[in-house]
Write a protein that holds these residues in place. Structure first.
Motif, PDB file in Angstrom:
ATOM      1  N   GLU A 147       0.579  46.191 -28.066  1.00 32.09           N
ATOM      2  CA  GLU A 147       1.208  46.722 -29.278  1.00 32.09           C
ATOM      3  C   GLU A 147       1.313  48.237 -29.149  1.00 32.09           C
ATOM      4  O   GLU A 147       0.328  48.910 -28.815  1.00 32.09           O
ATOM      5  CB  GLU A 147       0.394  46.354 -30.517  1.00 32.09           C
ATOM      6  CG  GLU A 147       0.241  44.859 -30.739  1.00 32.09           C
ATOM      7  CD  GLU A 147      -0.479  44.533 -32.033  1.00 32.09           C
ATOM      8  OE1 GLU A 147      -0.244  45.245 -33.043  1.00 32.09           O
ATOM      9  OE2 GLU A 147      -1.275  43.582 -32.047  1.00 32.09           O
ATOM     10  N   CYS A 148       2.502  48.781 -29.408  1.00 32.56           N
ATOM     11  CA  CYS A 148       2.753  50.194 -29.123  1.00 32.56           C
ATOM     12  C   CYS A 148       3.487  50.891 -30.262  1.00 32.56           C
ATOM     13  O   CYS A 148       4.244  50.268 -31.006  1.00 32.56           O
ATOM     14  CB  CYS A 148       3.603  50.333 -27.853  1.00 32.56           C
ATOM     15  SG  CYS A 148       2.872  49.635 -26.372  1.00 32.56           S
ATOM     16  N   ARG A 149       3.286  52.208 -30.326  1.00 30.82           N
ATOM     17  CA  ARG A 149       4.105  53.050 -31.191  1.00 30.82           C
ATOM     18  C   ARG A 149       4.826  54.066 -30.326  1.00 30.82           C
ATOM     19  O   ARG A 149       4.295  54.533 -29.301  1.00 30.82           O
ATOM     20  CB  ARG A 149       3.266  53.759 -32.258  1.00 30.82           C
ATOM     21  CG  ARG A 149       2.370  54.863 -31.750  1.00 30.82           C
ATOM     22  CD  ARG A 149       1.665  55.597 -32.884  1.00 30.82           C
ATOM     23  NE  ARG A 149       0.848  56.706 -32.390  1.00 30.82           N
ATOM     24  CZ  ARG A 149       1.293  57.959 -32.290  1.00 30.82           C
ATOM     25  NH1 ARG A 149       2.529  58.257 -32.667  1.00 30.82           N
ATOM     26  NH2 ARG A 149       0.499  58.911 -31.821  1.00 30.82           N
ATOM     27  N   VAL A 150       6.032  54.431 -30.729  1.00 32.88           N
ATOM     28  CA  VAL A 150       6.820  55.401 -29.984  1.00 32.88           C
ATOM     29  C   VAL A 150       6.304  56.806 -30.290  1.00 32.88           C
ATOM     30  O   VAL A 150       6.182  57.201 -31.452  1.00 32.88           O
ATOM     31  CB  VAL A 150       8.311  55.289 -30.339  1.00 32.88           C
ATOM     32  CG1 VAL A 150       9.116  56.380 -29.640  1.00 32.88           C
ATOM     33  CG2 VAL A 150       8.847  53.906 -29.953  1.00 32.88           C
ATOM     34  N   VAL A 151       5.993  57.554 -29.242  1.00 32.48           N
ATOM     35  CA  VAL A 151       5.518  58.930 -29.395  1.00 32.48           C
ATOM     36  C   VAL A 151       6.672  59.913 -29.283  1.00 32.48           C
ATOM     37  O   VAL A 151       6.765  60.884 -30.049  1.00 32.48           O
ATOM     38  CB  VAL A 151       4.439  59.242 -28.329  1.00 32.48           C
ATOM     39  CG1 VAL A 151       4.036  60.711 -28.383  1.00 32.48           C
ATOM     40  CG2 VAL A 151       3.236  58.336 -28.514  1.00 32.48           C
ATOM     41  N   SER A 152       7.580  59.677 -28.333  1.00 32.89           N
ATOM     42  CA  SER A 152       8.715  60.582 -28.150  1.00 32.89           C
ATOM     43  C   SER A 152       9.816  59.863 -27.391  1.00 32.89           C
ATOM     44  O   SER A 152       9.591  58.839 -26.748  1.00 32.89           O
ATOM     45  CB  SER A 152       8.287  61.847 -27.385  1.00 32.89           C
ATOM     46  OG  SER A 152       7.791  61.518 -26.100  1.00 32.89           O
TER      47      SER A 152
END
Length: 212
Positions: A130-135
């Motif tokens: 599970e991931c979140r976009v940083v840039s």
């Protein structure tokens, strides 16, 4: 002796990733890709700007990176030339892509609720991140049509049999990732399945797969 042939494709082999993300209407999208690399708890993803996944990551800021084993090659290949975006560039049409709004069904895979993000996991994948976009950054020069995404892994789900007992480490002997090498599928060092993608990209391969 080394040759200098002016290679058209620099794609020496990386793990296949099934990226699950949410469309604007809240439905799930699933896309195979293999331009990914990891460092610590971060991952870099390379995606074409015409992809539905790119639009979803820019809008939602999250995704799940599902890592299939080589035994899942059939499911991956079933959606290799599909897109979740109805409007396709001419280049994709020529390669044989088709619009498919329900890729989980086409791949014959199961949506599984995530813990920390809204995008679903792929239940059959032994590893789910599970991931979140940083840039997000344009990639490949001024005329490029690709984006490099940095994502942070928020939670890793790993099949119990792949974890070395009493540790937080994956067993490298037990884990057999599906690898894409020059648009062909490999597992345990062997070509494991004919590739629709290689055909769509007109790769000059004539491989006899050993199905595993």
């Amino acid at each position: 002796m080394h040759l200098v042939p002016g290679l058209k494709v620099l794609y020496f082999g990386t793990p296949v990733v099934l990226i699950s993300s949410l469309n604007e209407d809240g439905t799930a999208n699933l896309a195979p890709m293999s331009s990914a690399w990891w460092l610590n708890q971060s991952c870099m993803l390379g995606l074409g700007n015409s992809a539905q996944t790119t639009a979803n990551l820019l809008r939602e800021g999250e995704c799940v990176l599902n890592l299939p084993s080589s035994a899942m090659v059939d499911a991956v290949d079933r959606i290799a030339l599909t897109t979740g975006k109805p409007a396709m560039p001419d280049s994709k049409v020529r390669q044989g892509y088709r619009y498919e709004p329900d890729k989980f069904s086409v791949a014959q895979l199961t949506e599984q609720a995530s813990d920390l993000v809204r995008a679903p996991r792929v239940a059959e994948c032994p590893v789910q991140l599970e991931c979140r976009v940083v840039s997000a950054h344009p990639f490949g020069g001024p005329a490029s049509h690709t984006t490099a995404f940095e994502v942070e892994v928020l939670r890793a789900h790993v099949e119990e049999d792949l974890v070395i007992p009493g540790t937080h480490y994956v067993d490298p002997v037990g884990w057999d990732p599906l690898i894409m090498k020059f648009c062909e599928f490999f597992g345990a060092g062997h070509n494991v399945h004919p590739s629709r993608l290689a055909k769509g990209w007109n790769m000059p391969h004539q491989l006899e797969s050993t199905i595993i």
